[in-house]
Motif scaffolding. Structure first.
Motif, PDB file in Angstrom:
ATOM      1  N   LEU A  16     -34.155  71.598   2.977  1.00 22.29           N
ATOM      2  CA  LEU A  16     -33.173  71.802   1.916  1.00 22.29           C
ATOM      3  C   LEU A  16     -31.836  71.240   2.381  1.00 22.29           C
ATOM      4  CD1 LEU A  16     -33.297  73.343  -0.830  1.00 22.29           C
ATOM      5  CD2 LEU A  16     -32.174  75.221   0.366  1.00 22.29           C
ATOM      6  N   PRO A  17     -31.293  70.249   1.671  1.00 19.47           N
ATOM      7  CA  PRO A  17     -29.979  69.726   2.089  1.00 19.47           C
ATOM      8  C   PRO A  17     -28.952  70.853   2.034  1.00 19.47           C
ATOM      9  CG  PRO A  17     -30.929  68.424   0.282  1.00 19.47           C
ATOM     10  CD  PRO A  17     -31.770  69.642   0.425  1.00 19.47           C
ATOM     11  N   SER A  18     -28.015  70.870   2.981  1.00 21.95           N
ATOM     12  CA  SER A  18     -27.059  71.978   2.975  1.00 21.95           C
ATOM     13  C   SER A  18     -26.183  71.889   1.731  1.00 21.95           C
ATOM     14  CB  SER A  18     -26.204  71.942   4.242  1.00 21.95           C
ATOM     15  OG  SER A  18     -25.439  70.765   4.243  1.00 21.95           O
ATOM     16  N   GLY A  19     -25.818  73.048   1.245  1.00 26.16           N
ATOM     17  CA  GLY A  19     -24.977  73.089   0.048  1.00 26.16           C
ATOM     18  C   GLY A  19     -25.761  72.990  -1.246  1.00 26.16           C
ATOM     19  N   CYS A  20     -27.081  72.801  -1.129  1.00 23.37           N
ATOM     20  CA  CYS A  20     -27.922  72.678  -2.311  1.00 23.37           C
ATOM     21  C   CYS A  20     -28.349  74.067  -2.774  1.00 23.37           C
ATOM     22  CB  CYS A  20     -29.166  71.880  -1.932  1.00 23.37           C
ATOM     23  SG  CYS A  20     -29.592  70.627  -3.101  1.00 23.37           S
ATOM     24  N   ARG A  21     -28.180  74.343  -4.060  1.00 27.84           N
ATOM     25  CA  ARG A  21     -28.667  75.628  -4.589  1.00 27.84           C
ATOM     26  C   ARG A  21     -29.440  75.386  -5.867  1.00 27.84           C
ATOM     27  NH1 ARG A  21     -28.454  80.522  -2.900  1.00 27.84           N
ATOM     28  NH2 ARG A  21     -29.446  81.288  -4.789  1.00 27.84           N
ATOM     29  N   PHE A  22     -30.623  75.961  -5.930  1.00 27.37           N
ATOM     30  CA  PHE A  22     -31.418  75.817  -7.138  1.00 27.37           C
ATOM     31  C   PHE A  22     -31.555  77.159  -7.841  1.00 27.37           C
ATOM     32  CE2 PHE A  22     -32.925  72.241  -4.558  1.00 27.37           C
ATOM     33  CZ  PHE A  22     -32.777  71.211  -5.478  1.00 27.37           C
ATOM     34  N   SER A  23     -31.608  77.100  -9.156  1.00 30.68           N
ATOM     35  CA  SER A  23     -31.802  78.329  -9.903  1.00 30.68           C
ATOM     36  C   SER A  23     -32.842  78.068 -11.000  1.00 30.68           C
ATOM     37  CB  SER A  23     -30.458  78.762 -10.480  1.00 30.68           C
ATOM     38  OG  SER A  23     -30.664  79.541 -11.617  1.00 30.68           O
ATOM     39  N   TYR A  24     -33.841  78.952 -11.070  1.00 28.28           N
ATOM     40  CA  TYR A  24     -34.922  78.776 -12.035  1.00 28.28           C
ATOM     41  C   TYR A  24     -34.439  79.271 -13.398  1.00 28.28           C
ATOM     42  CZ  TYR A  24     -39.793  78.222 -13.485  1.00 28.28           C
ATOM     43  OH  TYR A  24     -40.956  77.804 -14.101  1.00 28.28           O
ATOM     44  N   GLY A  25     -33.832  78.383 -14.139  1.00 29.21           N
ATOM     45  CA  GLY A  25     -33.224  78.772 -15.427  1.00 29.21           C
ATOM     46  C   GLY A  25     -34.220  78.723 -16.565  1.00 29.21           C
ATOM     47  N   THR A  26     -33.697  78.665 -17.794  1.00 33.31           N
ATOM     48  CA  THR A  26     -34.554  78.640 -18.986  1.00 33.31           C
ATOM     49  C   THR A  26     -35.567  77.513 -18.931  1.00 33.31           C
ATOM     50  OG1 THR A  26     -32.563  77.687 -19.942  1.00 33.31           O
ATOM     51  CG2 THR A  26     -33.327  79.738 -20.876  1.00 33.31           C
ATOM     52  N   ALA A  27     -35.231  76.444 -18.221  1.00 31.95           N
ATOM     53  CA  ALA A  27     -36.129  75.297 -18.227  1.00 31.95           C
ATOM     54  C   ALA A  27     -36.626  74.979 -16.811  1.00 31.95           C
ATOM     55  CB  ALA A  27     -35.420  74.106 -18.833  1.00 31.95           C
ATOM     56  N   GLY A  28     -36.726  75.995 -15.960  1.00 30.52           N
ATOM     57  CA  GLY A  28     -37.168  75.770 -14.584  1.00 30.52           C
ATOM     58  C   GLY A  28     -36.019  75.259 -13.723  1.00 30.52           C
ATOM     59  N   PHE A  29     -36.364  74.501 -12.673  1.00 31.11           N
ATOM     60  CA  PHE A  29     -35.320  73.891 -11.835  1.00 31.11           C
ATOM     61  C   PHE A  29     -34.969  72.542 -12.438  1.00 31.11           C
ATOM     62  CE2 PHE A  29     -37.894  76.220  -8.531  1.00 31.11           C
ATOM     63  CZ  PHE A  29     -36.962  77.217  -8.298  1.00 31.11           C
ATOM     64  N   ARG A  30     -33.694  72.251 -12.471  1.00 35.37           N
ATOM     65  CA  ARG A  30     -33.271  70.958 -12.987  1.00 35.37           C
ATOM     66  C   ARG A  30     -32.079  70.447 -12.197  1.00 35.37           C
ATOM     67  NH1 ARG A  30     -33.478  70.293 -19.514  1.00 35.37           N
ATOM     68  NH2 ARG A  30     -35.623  70.997 -19.377  1.00 35.37           N
ATOM     69  N   ALA A  31     -32.072  69.174 -11.852  1.00 37.50           N
ATOM     70  CA  ALA A  31     -30.958  68.583 -11.103  1.00 37.50           C
ATOM     71  C   ALA A  31     -31.126  67.064 -11.090  1.00 37.50           C
ATOM     72  CB  ALA A  31     -30.937  69.116  -9.676  1.00 37.50           C
ATOM     73  N   ASP A  32     -30.259  66.397 -10.351  1.00 37.03           N
ATOM     74  CA  ASP A  32     -30.411  64.972 -10.105  1.00 37.03           C
ATOM     75  C   ASP A  32     -31.792  64.757  -9.465  1.00 37.03           C
ATOM     76  OD1 ASP A  32     -30.422  62.437  -9.041  1.00 37.03           O
ATOM     77  OD2 ASP A  32     -28.345  62.523  -8.358  1.00 37.03           O
ATOM     78  N   GLY A  33     -32.581  63.860 -10.061  1.00 35.60           N
ATOM     79  CA  GLY A  33     -33.970  63.691  -9.634  1.00 35.60           C
ATOM     80  C   GLY A  33     -34.134  63.426  -8.149  1.00 35.60           C
ATOM     81  N   ALA A  34     -33.197  62.686  -7.576  1.00 38.99           N
ATOM     82  CA  ALA A  34     -33.319  62.303  -6.169  1.00 38.99           C
ATOM     83  C   ALA A  34     -33.173  63.496  -5.229  1.00 38.99           C
ATOM     84  CB  ALA A  34     -32.274  61.240  -5.840  1.00 38.99           C
ATOM     85  N   THR A  35     -32.574  64.585  -5.715  1.00 42.85           N
ATOM     86  CA  THR A  35     -32.347  65.758  -4.852  1.00 42.85           C
ATOM     87  C   THR A  35     -33.403  66.840  -5.059  1.00 42.85           C
ATOM     88  OG1 THR A  35     -31.049  66.992  -6.481  1.00 42.85           O
ATOM     89  CG2 THR A  35     -29.851  65.398  -5.119  1.00 42.85           C
ATOM     90  N   MET A  36     -34.366  66.578  -5.905  1.00 46.99           N
ATOM     91  CA  MET A  36     -35.242  67.649  -6.369  1.00 46.99           C
ATOM     92  C   MET A  36     -36.463  67.932  -5.494  1.00 46.99           C
ATOM     93  SD  MET A  36     -34.368  69.118  -9.384  1.00 46.99           S
ATOM     94  CE  MET A  36     -35.945  69.831  -9.741  1.00 46.99           C
ATOM     95  N   ALA A  37     -36.792  67.033  -4.558  1.00 52.06           N
ATOM     96  CA  ALA A  37     -38.075  67.169  -3.850  1.00 52.06           C
ATOM     97  C   ALA A  37     -38.282  68.544  -3.203  1.00 52.06           C
ATOM     98  CB  ALA A  37     -38.249  66.048  -2.835  1.00 52.06           C
ATOM     99  N   PRO A  38     -37.277  69.103  -2.486  1.00 49.82           N
ATOM    100  CA  PRO A  38     -37.525  70.420  -1.889  1.00 49.82           C
ATOM    101  C   PRO A  38     -37.865  71.477  -2.942  1.00 49.82           C
ATOM    102  CG  PRO A  38     -35.505  69.449  -1.002  1.00 49.82           C
ATOM    103  CD  PRO A  38     -35.933  68.577  -2.149  1.00 49.82           C
ATOM    104  N   ALA A  39     -37.133  71.470  -4.044  1.00 54.27           N
ATOM    105  CA  ALA A  39     -37.383  72.477  -5.087  1.00 54.27           C
ATOM    106  C   ALA A  39     -38.757  72.267  -5.729  1.00 54.27           C
ATOM    107  CB  ALA A  39     -36.290  72.415  -6.152  1.00 54.27           C
TER     108      ALA A  39
END
Ligand code: 16G
Ligand code: ZN
Length: 550
Positions: A16-39
């Protein structure tokens, strides 16, 4: 031991890159595609655990960011019933996605497995079906998901390929029902039930004949691709796909798609004056939203919009009509089909639609925004119809209702000429045509087309069912959007305590005024929605309430 090793391995492969936070919202995890692999990898672990917990029932993973820009991506998990993952697992989803290092992740999984009584390490099996949309990061993230799934001993991943979101949900749903669940089965079911709907059209012709031509904005996403595949086999419809996702047609969701058309109320990219007066539909990037529109004049690019509320109204009218024919046909066979019909909306539903539906004597209930809430509520009825104004929705039928409908159809089949029988068969076809797992733009579009032909309605007839009240949506940036807490299906603010009073005071100044605010589940903003009898008033109400939120 093997299990521990695999989890540690996979976690170290996707730090997990430092400073990265994921939250499972109404539509699951969502972010910039390039940062999503750990989630996404961790969502893979989670989906496999979910399947083990549910005795090996198939669970789904969809890799998509829906209507968001092409650079984004996301992941969400489908439960065995084809719906969204049970909300009770969301806190663990959050915790897992944010586990700082492999050891923390391992401990977290072991603790959760213990708490939930998940039989890891036994002779269990798990199966996870995967689908992704056309995004460039999709394949890379699919690999991350596969690695996550394979980190659970006994888990079996099945890559279903590039799909619309609702196709994958449908596959999970079908697989667990024990019915055929491949993509070609999906197409066959849609095509056949659509054909049956058309065969059941009333024979006494007359009145308006719906034009066969339909132009569909595919948002340059997966929906356009699938529609191109399917359209050749659709009798009675002449579909032209624009923004089909082919090379050179444009960028995914950019100036096109259902979200764009619904929010901006203008034609999507690729449409022009030659399309005036032609019935058009628009899908979003993963084809789980549908809206219709038509250009009425070539002098500007404004459109007449048919949003989710009006699609809902069309479906409700059609279903109610079939039930009425079955139940109120005193002169014919004395059979009845008792059914509790429920309409589910959110606060974003245009007030005119709610009034229209209630005016028909229908039961209308509200839930907070997000498919998981609407779908769950709809399941409480024999027939539950839900839609968000943004075009996401479907119809669900209880098992009990379907079996009653089947036996009624059998009883009536000896009188194949009577209208009760036809109404029952129409309902049967509708249960097959609509995707009961989740809102599905392709299946929804076919049901709309069949109903318009059935009712002999033009786009204009449909659009004029009622007039939408003018509305305005605003986004307000605040320091901490979670400081706003809502209640009563988001129609009221409970905290901060003084805010609702201020909203009420502003709203009272407007005829047919209605206003609510809620923190977005997908963006770091507070959303303000206002409605009033004129656009100027709606704008002004939204603006003044936004000031109180700031
Ligand atoms: C998500 C939801 C959608 C909802 C939207 C609201 C699902 C599958 N999707 O896209 O139903 O309308 O969020 O977004 O549940 P907001 O919270 O940012 O307004
Ligand atoms: Zn979508």
């Amino acid at each position: 031991q093997e299990q521990r090793r695999r989890l540690l391995d996979v976690a170290s492969r996707f730090p997990l890159p430092s400073g990265c936070r994921f939250s499972y919202g109404t539509a699951g995890f969502r972010a910039d595609g390039a940062t999503m692999a750990p989630a996404v990898c961790r969502a893979g672990i989670l989906a496999a655990l979910r399947s083990v917990k549910l005795a090996g029932a198939a669970v789904g993973i969809v890799i998509t960011a829906s209507h968001n820009p092409i650079g984004d991506n996301g992941v969400k998990i489908a439960d065995p019933d084809g719906g969204m993952m049970d909300q009770q697992w969301e806190p663990f989803a959050d915790a897992l996605a944010n586990a700082p290092d492999p050891d923390a992740l391992l401990q977290m999984v072991l603790q959760f497995v213990k708490d939930e009584g998940i039989p890891l390490g036994g002779h269990h099996t798990a199966q996870v079906l995967l689908g992704r949309d056309t995004r460039p990061t999709g394949e890379y993230l699919l690999d991350a998901a596969l690695q996550g799934i394979n980190a659970i001993v006994g888990a079996h991943a099945i890559d279903m390929g590039i799909l619309t979101t609702p196709q994958l949900h449908w596959m999970v749903w079908s697989k667990n029902k024990g019915t055929k669940a491949s993509e070609s089965d999906y197409f066959t079911q849609l095509i056949n039930s659509f054909r049956r709907m058309l065969e059941l059209l009333p024979k006494d012709k007359g009145g308006y004949e719906l034009a066969k031509k339909l132009i569909v904005d595919g948002a340059n996403g997966i929906g356009g691709v699938k529609l191109e595949q399917m359209k050749a086999e659709l009798s009675g419809l002449d579909i032209i796909v624009r923004n089909s996702g082919k090379e050179g047609e444009g960028i995914l969701n950019h100036l096109c798609g259902a979200d764009f058309v619904q929010k901006e109320r203008v034609t999507p990219h690729g449409f022009g004056p030659e399309d005036v007066g032609v019935r058009c539909a628009s899908l979003d990037g993963d084809a789980d939203r549908l809206v219709y529109f038509q250009m009425s004049s070539s002098s500007d690019n404004k459109v007449d919009l048919v949003d989710g509320d009006k699609i809902l109204s069309l479906f409700a009218l059609f279903i109610r009509e079939q039930l009425d024919v079955i139940n109120n046909n005193g002169s014919q066979v004395d059979k009845s089909l008792p059914a509790r019909l429920g309409i589910v909306q959110t606060a974003y539903a245009n007030g005119a639609s709610t009034q229209f539906l209630k005016g028909l004597g229908l039961e209308v209930v509200f839930t907070p925004t997000g498919v998981k809430y609407l779908h769950k509520k709809a399941l409480e009825y024999d027939i539950g119809i839900y839609f968000e104004a943004n075009g996401h929705g479907t119809v669900v039928f209880s098992e009990d209702f379907i079996s009653q409908l089947e036996s009624l159809s059998n009883d009536l089949s000896s009188q194949a000429a009577n209208s009760q029988y036809h109404a029952a068969m129409r309902l049967m076809a509708a249960t097959q045509l609509i995707n009961q797992a989740v809102g599905d733009a392709l299946s929804g579009l076919l049901l709309v087309e069949a109903i318009l032909q059935y009712k002999r309605w033009s786009f204009q007839n449909w659009c004029e069912l009622y007039s939408d009240l003018p509305s305005r949506q605003l986004k307000v940036k605040v320091v901490d959007r979670s400081s706003i807490v809502t209640t009563d299906a988001e129609t009221k603010v409970s905290q901060p305590s003084s805010l609702q009073e201020l909203i009420d005071k502003e709203t009272a100044n407007y005829t047919q005024g209605r206003c609510f605010v809620r923190p977005s589940g997908t963006e770091d903003v507070v959303r303000v929605y206002a409605e009033a009898s004129t656009q100027v008033e709606a704008d002004s109400l939204a603006k003044s309430v936004a000031h109180h939120v700031e």
